[in-house]
Design an enzyme around this catalytic site. Structure first.
Site, mmCIF file in Angstrom:
data_model
loop_
_atom_site.group_PDB
_atom_site.id
_atom_site.type_symbol
_atom_site.label_atom_id
_atom_site.label_comp_id
_atom_site.label_asym_id
_atom_site.label_seq_id
_atom_site.Cartn_x
_atom_site.Cartn_y
_atom_site.Cartn_z
ATOM 1 N N HIS A 79 0.821 -1.201 0.000
ATOM 2 C CA HIS A 79 0.000 0.000 0.000
ATOM 3 C C HIS A 79 0.862 1.262 0.000
ATOM 4 C CE1 HIS A 79 -3.895 -2.024 1.657
ATOM 5 N NE2 HIS A 79 -3.404 -2.616 0.578
ATOM 6 N N GLU A 81 0.667 4.015 1.769
ATOM 7 C CA GLU A 81 1.064 4.455 3.109
ATOM 8 C C GLU A 81 2.241 3.621 3.613
ATOM 9 O OE1 GLU A 81 -3.566 4.323 3.117
ATOM 10 O OE2 GLU A 81 -1.914 3.344 2.068
ATOM 11 N N CYS A 107 -6.558 1.712 5.187
ATOM 12 C CA CYS A 107 -7.191 0.481 5.664
ATOM 13 C C CYS A 107 -6.686 0.194 7.077
ATOM 14 C CB CYS A 107 -6.863 -0.680 4.728
ATOM 15 S SG CYS A 107 -5.131 -1.219 4.822
ATOM 16 N N CYS A 110 -2.790 -0.415 7.308
ATOM 17 C CA CYS A 110 -2.032 0.834 7.229
ATOM 18 C C CYS A 110 -2.265 1.691 8.470
ATOM 19 C CB CYS A 110 -2.396 1.599 5.959
ATOM 20 S SG CYS A 110 -1.812 0.765 4.468
#
Length: 158
Positions: A79, A81, A107, A110
């Site tokens: 991801h 992040e 999410c 993260c």
């Protein structure tokens, strides 16, 4: 100057520029970590270094009909992040008390990394249906704020 964007709008737009590097076939996400109005790290979602991208292999989540927001482990991508946090770590940059700007709300996976990185505020442009991440941000006293891309208006989410 009337056309000068706020810092929040400026950094959200930068996160969208970062997202243009994404190789994800489902959702292009960009993130930047900022402290004292200076960019410390950036990240976009895509396969790990030296691993073929989904644009080459196809999307495993699509092939398995995995709904959005579920079974994050069934994805080749890291991801945005996560990649921004990793970039800061690789470069030896402290992100304690920083802010994270992301095109999409983080999410739960993260969110946990953001909390443990001691990032204190997260600005997002788009919502993401993950109630657990919202609850965890609230419990950890991490502010979650939505930035309207058109107006730059800020709306506190938690």
């Amino acid at each position: 100057m009337k056309n000068r964007p706020s810092w929040q709008k400026y950094f959200i737009e930068m996160a969208y520029l970062v997202s243009s590097r994404s190789t994800c076939l489902r959702r292009k996400v960009g993130a930047i970590i900022v402290k004292n109005n200076q960019v410390l790290a950036t990240g976009y979602n895509g396969a790990p270094k030296s691993v073929p991208h989904c644009s080459v292999t196809g999307c495993l989540r699509e092939q398995l009909n995995v709904p959005s927001g579920e079974r994050h482990e069934l994805c080749r991508g890291v991801h945005a992040e996560q990649n921004a946090i990793i970039q800061a770590a690789v470069n030896g940059t402290s992100i304690q008390n920083a802010e994270l700007y992301c095109t999409t709300q983080p999410c739960i996976i993260c969110a946990k990394m953001i909390i443990n990185s001691e990032i204190k505020r997260v600005f997002v442009a788009e919502s993401y249906n993950d109630k657990m991440s919202l609850e965890m941000f609230t419990q950890a006293n991490v502010e979650l704020i939505k930035v309207d891309r058109e107006t730059g208006q800020l709306t506190k989410i938690n």
